[in-house]
Design an enzyme around this catalytic site. Sequence first.
Site, PDB file in Angstrom:
ATOM      1  N   HIS A 219       0.857  -1.192   0.000  1.00  0.00           N
ATOM      2  CA  HIS A 219       0.000   0.000   0.000  1.00  0.00           C
ATOM      3  C   HIS A 219       0.888   1.235   0.000  1.00  0.00           C
ATOM      4  O   HIS A 219       2.075   1.139   0.304  1.00  0.00           O
ATOM      5  CB  HIS A 219      -0.901   0.033   1.250  1.00  0.00           C
ATOM      6  CG  HIS A 219      -0.104   0.205   2.519  1.00  0.00           C
ATOM      7  ND1 HIS A 219       0.565  -0.838   3.131  1.00  0.00           N
ATOM      8  CD2 HIS A 219       0.169   1.308   3.264  1.00  0.00           C
ATOM      9  CE1 HIS A 219       1.204  -0.393   4.196  1.00  0.00           C
ATOM     10  NE2 HIS A 219       0.989   0.914   4.300  1.00  0.00           N
ATOM     11  N   ASP A 221       0.862   5.176   1.816  1.00  0.00           N
ATOM     12  CA  ASP A 221       0.146   5.884   2.883  1.00  0.00           C
ATOM     13  C   ASP A 221      -0.523   7.104   2.269  1.00  0.00           C
ATOM     14  O   ASP A 221      -0.017   7.682   1.306  1.00  0.00           O
ATOM     15  CB  ASP A 221       1.126   6.277   3.990  1.00  0.00           C
ATOM     16  CG  ASP A 221       1.736   5.043   4.660  1.00  0.00           C
ATOM     17  OD1 ASP A 221       1.127   3.967   4.572  1.00  0.00           O
ATOM     18  OD2 ASP A 221       2.822   5.175   5.251  1.00  0.00           O
ATOM     19  N   HIS A 281       4.742   0.142  -0.094  1.00  0.00           N
ATOM     20  CA  HIS A 281       5.525  -0.663   0.849  1.00  0.00           C
ATOM     21  C   HIS A 281       4.648  -1.753   1.457  1.00  0.00           C
ATOM     22  O   HIS A 281       3.429  -1.721   1.328  1.00  0.00           O
ATOM     23  CB  HIS A 281       6.121   0.233   1.942  1.00  0.00           C
ATOM     24  CG  HIS A 281       5.121   1.129   2.616  1.00  0.00           C
ATOM     25  ND1 HIS A 281       4.634   2.293   2.048  1.00  0.00           N
ATOM     26  CD2 HIS A 281       4.483   1.018   3.799  1.00  0.00           C
ATOM     27  CE1 HIS A 281       3.779   2.868   2.866  1.00  0.00           C
ATOM     28  NE2 HIS A 281       3.655   2.116   3.933  1.00  0.00           N
ATOM     29  N   ARG A 291       8.327  -8.130  15.775  1.00  0.00           N
ATOM     30  CA  ARG A 291       8.595  -6.752  15.356  1.00  0.00           C
ATOM     31  C   ARG A 291       7.449  -5.851  15.816  1.00  0.00           C
ATOM     32  O   ARG A 291       6.286  -6.248  15.772  1.00  0.00           O
ATOM     33  CB  ARG A 291       8.726  -6.680  13.828  1.00  0.00           C
ATOM     34  CG  ARG A 291       8.952  -5.281  13.310  1.00  0.00           C
ATOM     35  CD  ARG A 291       9.428  -5.280  11.859  1.00  0.00           C
ATOM     36  NE  ARG A 291       9.793  -3.944  11.478  1.00  0.00           N
ATOM     37  CZ  ARG A 291       9.004  -3.121  10.781  1.00  0.00           C
ATOM     38  NH1 ARG A 291       7.812  -3.520  10.372  1.00  0.00           N
ATOM     39  NH2 ARG A 291       9.411  -1.896  10.497  1.00  0.00           N
TER      40      ARG A 291
END
Length: 349
Positions: A219, A221, A281, A291
């Site tokens: 996607h 942002d 990304h 993470r």
Amino acid sequence: MSLHETRKIKLHQPENFQFDSIPDSHAWDNLHDHPTVEPVGPDTIPVIDLCDPKLIEKIGKACEGWGVFLISNHGIELKLLNQLCSQMHRLFALPADVKLKVAKADSFDGGYGGDPFSRFLPKYTWSESFTVLDSPLEHAKILWPNDFSSFCDVMEEYKTAMNRLGRRLMHAMLLSLGVSEEEINDTPFGDFSKIKTVYSLNSYPPCPEADRVLGLPPHSDTGFVTFVYDNGVSGLQILRREDDNDPKRWVTVPVVPNTFVVNVGDLMQVLTNGRFHNMVHRAIIGKTYHRMSAAYFFSPELDVKVSPLSKLIDPGVGPLYKTMTWPELQTKRSLSYGHALDAFKIDSN
Ligand SMILES: O=C(O)CCC(=O)C(=O)O
Ligand SMILES: [Fe+2]
């Protein structure tokens, strides 16, 4: 159908991160659509020192050539960033039934939930997130009735620091395109006091079959610019456009201590009339390490109208995008995943 499938978000019960084997619902089959490369040689992602005398020039080059870069010497204290990581850890370690007390009802809401994209896609992601709009106070009181202030204090300090950093970066980006301070002040967000606070705390638990699951689907942002800080575990990948020598490829963003990843969002592409490009990304999952990341979406207040800056409009071509507000763009994204900006393109014919 579980409670959350009936809502406008897609979130499996978080205890389900424990599977004997990955169910079909969580196995993504197109993860290897493009090759994955390490950030070396021509794919080295720039690291920019914010105190570099050539800062403006370097930022402009990184935005035009990459749409993503890392920043060091950013002035945000390591102590605050460590506290941010501890609070994320504390949040995601809460029992599932407690986190679900603050579940989002809709993907535009603040609160606990899955990612905003996978409800358009056939699979579940291997992640959970907590979105803050303005302040986490209301939700923190539910999560920790007797001790909500330590979380809120850290988040307040983080918000103040990030808004300051966001303003600094936006100025540097626009100055690199020859927009003057005066012209920046004349924009509808002027001195950037019309900035909306929105950030997501993301958790990507490890998975023994990490190469079959996905933390966040590809996607871009929607805001101006996003700052990502993580707990030192790699997982962010950016999609590098094809060039003369190489095809499209996923470049793994390196972990560089005490830096933020900065990526260009859709509204920056609009504001710069396409001079800077948004950056696609995704987040992948690790086999061993958990993470966590904080993504700060530096974006305008909901009523601010964004359009290409007149200085950046080529008179022979004209503006490439119509005027839009951030919620209008987000609504389009919720209708056509991956193609939100297309709806605002001005046809040059
Ligand atoms: O976790 C990351 O590295 C990226 C997060 C992200 O892309 C997002 O929240 O939009
Ligand atoms: Fe993102």
